[in-house]
Design an enzyme around this catalytic site. Sequence first.
Site, PDB file in Angstrom:
ATOM      1  CG  ASN A   4      -1.894   1.077   1.270  1.00  0.00           C
ATOM      2  OD1 ASN A   4      -1.876   1.968   0.410  1.00  0.00           O
ATOM      3  ND2 ASN A   4      -2.770   1.059   2.262  1.00  0.00           N
ATOM      4  CE  LYS A  16      -0.173   2.606   6.426  1.00  0.00           C
ATOM      5  NZ  LYS A  16      -1.584   2.837   6.408  1.00  0.00           N
ATOM      6  NE  ARG A  58      -6.500   0.607   0.207  1.00  0.00           N
ATOM      7  CZ  ARG A  58      -6.514   1.870   0.623  1.00  0.00           C
ATOM      8  NH1 ARG A  58      -5.382   2.519   0.864  1.00  0.00           N
ATOM      9  NH2 ARG A  58      -7.657   2.501   0.795  1.00  0.00           N
ATOM     10  NE  ARG A 101     -11.182  11.488   3.658  1.00  0.00           N
ATOM     11  CZ  ARG A 101     -10.947  10.174   3.647  1.00  0.00           C
ATOM     12  NH1 ARG A 101     -11.894   9.314   3.950  1.00  0.00           N
ATOM     13  NH2 ARG A 101      -9.763   9.727   3.312  1.00  0.00           N
ATOM     14  CG  MET A 149     -14.321   7.156  17.146  1.00  0.00           C
ATOM     15  SD  MET A 149     -15.400   8.585  17.379  1.00  0.00           S
ATOM     16  CE  MET A 149     -16.877   7.977  16.674  1.00  0.00           C
ATOM     17  N   GLY A 206     -11.479  -0.030  12.580  1.00  0.00           N
ATOM     18  CA  GLY A 206     -11.028   0.392  13.917  1.00  0.00           C
ATOM     19  C   GLY A 206     -12.132   0.701  14.911  1.00  0.00           C
ATOM     20  CD  GLU A 219      -9.042  -2.225   3.709  1.00  0.00           C
ATOM     21  OE1 GLU A 219      -8.612  -1.850   4.822  1.00  0.00           O
ATOM     22  OE2 GLU A 219      -9.423  -1.446   2.824  1.00  0.00           O
TER      23      GLU A 219
HETATM   24  P1  ADP Z   1      -7.913   3.722   8.896  1.00  0.00           P
HETATM   25  O1  ADP Z   1      -7.543   2.411   8.258  1.00  0.00           O
HETATM   26  O2  ADP Z   1      -9.077   4.418   8.246  1.00  0.00           O
HETATM   27  O3  ADP Z   1      -6.773   4.637   9.188  1.00  0.00           O
HETATM   28  P2  ADP Z   1      -8.683   2.106  11.198  1.00  0.00           P
HETATM   29  O4  ADP Z   1      -9.710   1.200  10.627  1.00  0.00           O
HETATM   30  O5  ADP Z   1      -7.377   1.518  11.597  1.00  0.00           O
HETATM   31  O6  ADP Z   1      -8.495   3.403  10.318  1.00  0.00           O
HETATM   32  O7  ADP Z   1      -9.326   2.826  12.472  1.00  0.00           O
HETATM   33  C1  ADP Z   1      -8.609   3.735  13.241  1.00  0.00           C
HETATM   34  C2  ADP Z   1      -9.557   4.383  14.238  1.00  0.00           C
HETATM   35  O8  ADP Z   1     -10.188   3.366  15.029  1.00  0.00           O
HETATM   36  C3  ADP Z   1      -8.895   5.279  15.248  1.00  0.00           C
HETATM   37  O9  ADP Z   1      -8.736   6.576  14.742  1.00  0.00           O
HETATM   38  C4  ADP Z   1      -9.891   5.247  16.387  1.00  0.00           C
HETATM   39  O10 ADP Z   1     -10.865   6.261  16.197  1.00  0.00           O
HETATM   40  C5  ADP Z   1     -10.581   3.918  16.256  1.00  0.00           C
HETATM   41  N1  ADP Z   1     -10.241   2.988  17.339  1.00  0.00           N
HETATM   42  C6  ADP Z   1      -9.202   2.151  17.418  1.00  0.00           C
HETATM   43  N2  ADP Z   1      -9.232   1.468  18.587  1.00  0.00           N
HETATM   44  C7  ADP Z   1     -10.335   1.891  19.246  1.00  0.00           C
HETATM   45  C8  ADP Z   1     -10.949   1.583  20.505  1.00  0.00           C
HETATM   46  N3  ADP Z   1     -10.409   0.692  21.329  1.00  0.00           N
HETATM   47  N4  ADP Z   1     -12.079   2.234  20.844  1.00  0.00           N
HETATM   48  C9  ADP Z   1     -12.623   3.149  20.019  1.00  0.00           C
HETATM   49  N5  ADP Z   1     -12.105   3.485  18.827  1.00  0.00           N
HETATM   50  C10 ADP Z   1     -10.986   2.864  18.438  1.00  0.00           C
END
Ligand code: ADP
Length: 395
Positions: free
Chosen positions: A10, A17, A91, A239, A281, A328, A382
């Site tokens: 990626n 990555k 990707r 966003r 979050m 996440g 993914e």
């Molecule tokens: P991306 O691939 O879009 O960068 P991810 O799918 O890895 O994102 O998600 C990252 C997000 O998941 C973090 O910014 C956070 O908001 C959320 N996150 C990760 N762990 C937790 C948790 N334990 N509780 C709540 N939110 C979480």
Amino acid sequence: MTTETVLVINSGSSSIKYKMINLADGQAIASGIVEQIGEKESRIKHIHGSLEKKLTRSVRDHLEGMAVVEELFEQVGPPLEDSHVIGVGHRIVQGGPYFSGPAVIDQRVYELIQELCPLGPLHNPAHLKGIDAAKRILPDVPHVAVFDTAFFNQLPNKAATYALKQDVAEKYRIRRYGAHGTSHQYVSERVSSILGRKDLKQIVLHLGNGASASAVVCGKPLDTSMGLTPLQGLVMGGRTGDIDPATVFHLYREAGMSIDEIDDLFNKQSGMKGLTGHNDMREVWELVLSGDQNARTAMDIYQHRLLQYVGAYYAVMGGLDALTFTAGVGENDPWVRSELCESLAFLGVKIDLELNKEHFRREAIISTPDSSVKVLVVPTNEELAIAQQVRSLVK
Ligand code: ADP
């Protein structure tokens, strides 16, 4: 090692990555990241089993970055030449109208990815650099492009077409392409397999830093929340998601902001970050728990948008069999899941609140047996999905 592997790459504008996936069990044999390419000091991390190596060094471009990756495979393992790499999966964010599935990167495919740069200006040029660099270190295996838009290339026209003057839309190829397609496809297929049914009406909520929803009927996408770009739809980490496009005219005319400034504002400074100062979050919840009213309102805005999409897709599909959380936030945030499901109680949605408390590393059904809709958590993967798509083309 005798098992076959796929190297998944990626490549972003300043990062590469990678993950080497063992096709026999779907596990990652090695993974890593080269970050801050082009800056004074790049940060590099490579993991192989229990071994981890971190470096900081100057990496001028993606070619140098990939050379470091090759070196780390050599030093920390496993050496690329002994890893039975059957192909490299790249990707690619924007496949435009051309790709509904993976494609071996020959000259024609390379040129199409290049031609689509105006539709994916932040991503496609970086992917091309990644492809060039990866071909240097693995010149003898097929390189395959797996497009984030491919799954949604099958959207019905009524969902993919904006009500924009037709000749302009056609000339500039403006339509809903969607994004996160590899994840929506992977997760919806897992749900079909877990529930043992192909004829499902599903909603998949991919809630990460970027967030998107999809409606999938019998394995085919019927709608998705991201649009021409990943900006449209749900409230995200940074966003806006849906916003009246006239906001652009207003900021341009009244605030004297440039288009690039507005782009940055909508894509990076907004969403949960714009509302609370935090795009993670976990940090927003900390504020909510400390009694911060502003953060609570931000969560309400996030939930309101989620509920609007679930309601819309329920109507568009004429029903709902399975609602699935992934990524996440979807996998780790029990409160986001429980608040949404509570709002859906009028549809007969019920979840097991004890089960829902878990941070999921596994696939699970979290609805109660008497719930009218199955609610699931399915961790997205993914890289595995990309590796499987590479295998489907190469073998
Ligand atoms: P991306 O691939 O879009 O960068 P991810 O799918 O890895 O994102 O998600 C990252 C997000 O998941 C973090 O910014 C956070 O908001 C959320 N996150 C990760 N762990 C937790 C948790 N334990 N509780 C709540 N939110 C979480």
